[in-house]
Design an enzyme around this catalytic site. Structure first.
Site, PDB file in Angstrom:
ATOM      1  N   LYS A 118       0.818  -1.213   0.000  1.00 53.77           N
ATOM      2  CA  LYS A 118       0.000   0.000   0.000  1.00 53.77           C
ATOM      3  C   LYS A 118       0.849   1.259   0.000  1.00 53.77           C
ATOM      4  O   LYS A 118       0.455   2.273  -0.566  1.00 53.77           O
ATOM      5  CB  LYS A 118      -0.941   0.020   1.211  1.00 53.77           C
ATOM      6  N   LYS A 201      -6.403 -10.748  -7.727  1.00 54.07           N
ATOM      7  CA  LYS A 201      -7.584 -10.776  -6.876  1.00 54.07           C
ATOM      8  C   LYS A 201      -8.675  -9.852  -7.436  1.00 54.07           C
ATOM      9  O   LYS A 201      -8.352  -8.783  -7.964  1.00 54.07           O
ATOM     10  CB  LYS A 201      -7.149 -10.287  -5.487  1.00 54.07           C
ATOM     11  N   LYS A 204     -11.975  -3.808  -6.045  1.00 48.97           N
ATOM     12  CA  LYS A 204     -12.742  -2.620  -6.397  1.00 48.97           C
ATOM     13  C   LYS A 204     -11.848  -1.573  -7.038  1.00 48.97           C
ATOM     14  O   LYS A 204     -12.332  -0.649  -7.674  1.00 48.97           O
ATOM     15  CB  LYS A 204     -13.422  -2.047  -5.158  1.00 48.97           C
TER      16      LYS A 204
END
Ligand code: TRP
Length: 338
Positions: A118, A201, A204
């Site tokens: 991240k 994966k 969104k």
């Protein structure tokens, strides 16, 4: 350590950062619903304090928190069976997290792959909160003395850290206080993959909306996305081994298995030998049948946000009843004068 000394208590959390997908449903929420039926006490949390470790627009955060709550309820979480609330309404999470910040070691947190992913290349510019994120997550779990934590595969490392924090706290203070939590990682669709690339994966944040099924998609959108899902030219195999080099085929079979509560073996016994031209419409009808009642119920619930807020408030009060004495005992152990 004696886990039997604790009641079986399930805790899990999802970040209200918007855009619930089929991955969130099958990998998390559906399993949370199933656990309500067992003799577990279930506590489910919208982790808004975790969400803000990367920037969230305030109005969007509020909307996403309520939408996630609507998603939980629409999918079958029953507020009379489970404690359902948003994290920031229970300040004991943050209070315990501070203590855990002093227990966790820099070296442990430095190894966390989610932080590395991240934070990306510009680590100097990541928030301190993003770095300390796993200590707050440990607090989420341990403020309830939760014993079972259903999560996706990607959270395994954070759960190991939670166990390390509990063990070090117990050791440093010479107590047997925090339980060593069991991760519950299972089910065919713990990992739902992108419909466009079976090695990624479902997310969104993928730029292509065709890569995912959103919980708010209507029947036409779901059908179109499954029809266009990437596959290979071969028929479906009859044995699980036959899926090993076929990530996209495996993903669609996994989704089918999870939606029907069957094992992949059982699914292949039925659909083995079928071409995708035949399997995709079956999967699509099934996905629409399972998801459209949820999305329409979500939309209905979102029309009454006052009711959602009321549910979250009641959940927070129930959560605090458990959390307050656990924090209080922790403060005593640590030597905080009150
Ligand atoms: N880190 C989890 C995720 O990103 C969310 C989370 C926060 C969580 N606190 C938790 C999950 C406690 C389980 C238990 O998916």
């Amino acid at each position: 350590m004696a886990e039997a000394a604790f009641t079986k208590r399930v805790f899990s959390g999802i970040q209200p950062s918007g855009g619930l997908t089929l991955g969130n449903y099958l990998g998390a929420i559906k399993r949370f619903v199933d656990m309500q039926e067992d003799d577990y006490e279930t506590i489910y949390c919208m982790v808004d304090l975790h969400a803000i470790t990367v920037w969230q627009d305030p109005a969007e955060l509020a909307r996403n928190t309520r939408e996630l709550c609507a998603g939980f309820i629409a999918a079958g979480i029953d507020p009379s069976k489970s404690i359902l609330f948003n994290q920031s309404q229970v300040p004991e999470h943050t209070q315990l997290a501070w203590i855990f910040n002093t227990v966790a070691r820099m070296g442990w947190l430095n190894r966390m792959t989610q932080f590395k992913d991240k934070a990306g290349k510009n680590r100097e510019n990541a928030s301190v909160g993003l770095f300390a994120y796993p200590a707050l997550m440990a607090a989420d779990i341990l403020i309830y003395h939760a014993t079972h934590v259903p999560v996706g595969e990607d959270q395994k490392q954070h759960l190991e850290l939670t166990r390390d924090i509990a063990a070090k706290f117990n050791h440093d203070y010479g107590v047997d206080y925090f339980p060593i939590t069991e991760p519950v990682i299972e089910g065919a669709a713990t990992r739902v993959m992108s419909l466009r690339d079976g090695s990624k994966k479902m997310s969104k944040s993928d730029p292509s909306d065709m890569s995912r099924i959103n919980m708010t998609d209507d029947a036409d959108a779901i059908a179109q996305k499954i029809r266009k899902a990437r596959t290979d030219p071969d028929a479906l195999p009859s044995e699980v081994d036959g899926l090993s080099e076929r990530a996209e085929a495996r993903n669609l079979v996994n989704i089918y298995a999870a939606l029907t509560d069957q094992s992949v073996e059982d699914v292949l016994r039925d659909v083995g030998g079928k071409q995708f031209s035949e399997f995709k419409p079956i999967l699509s009808d099934l996905a629409v049948a399972k998801l459209s009642p949820i999305s329409s119920e979500m939309a209905r619930l979102m029309q009454d946000t006052a009711e959602i807020d009321r549910i979250l408030h009641i959940g927070a009060e129930q959560a605090r009843e458990i959390a307050t004495p656990i924090l209080s005992k922790t403060y005593d152990i640590v030597g905080m004068v009150r």
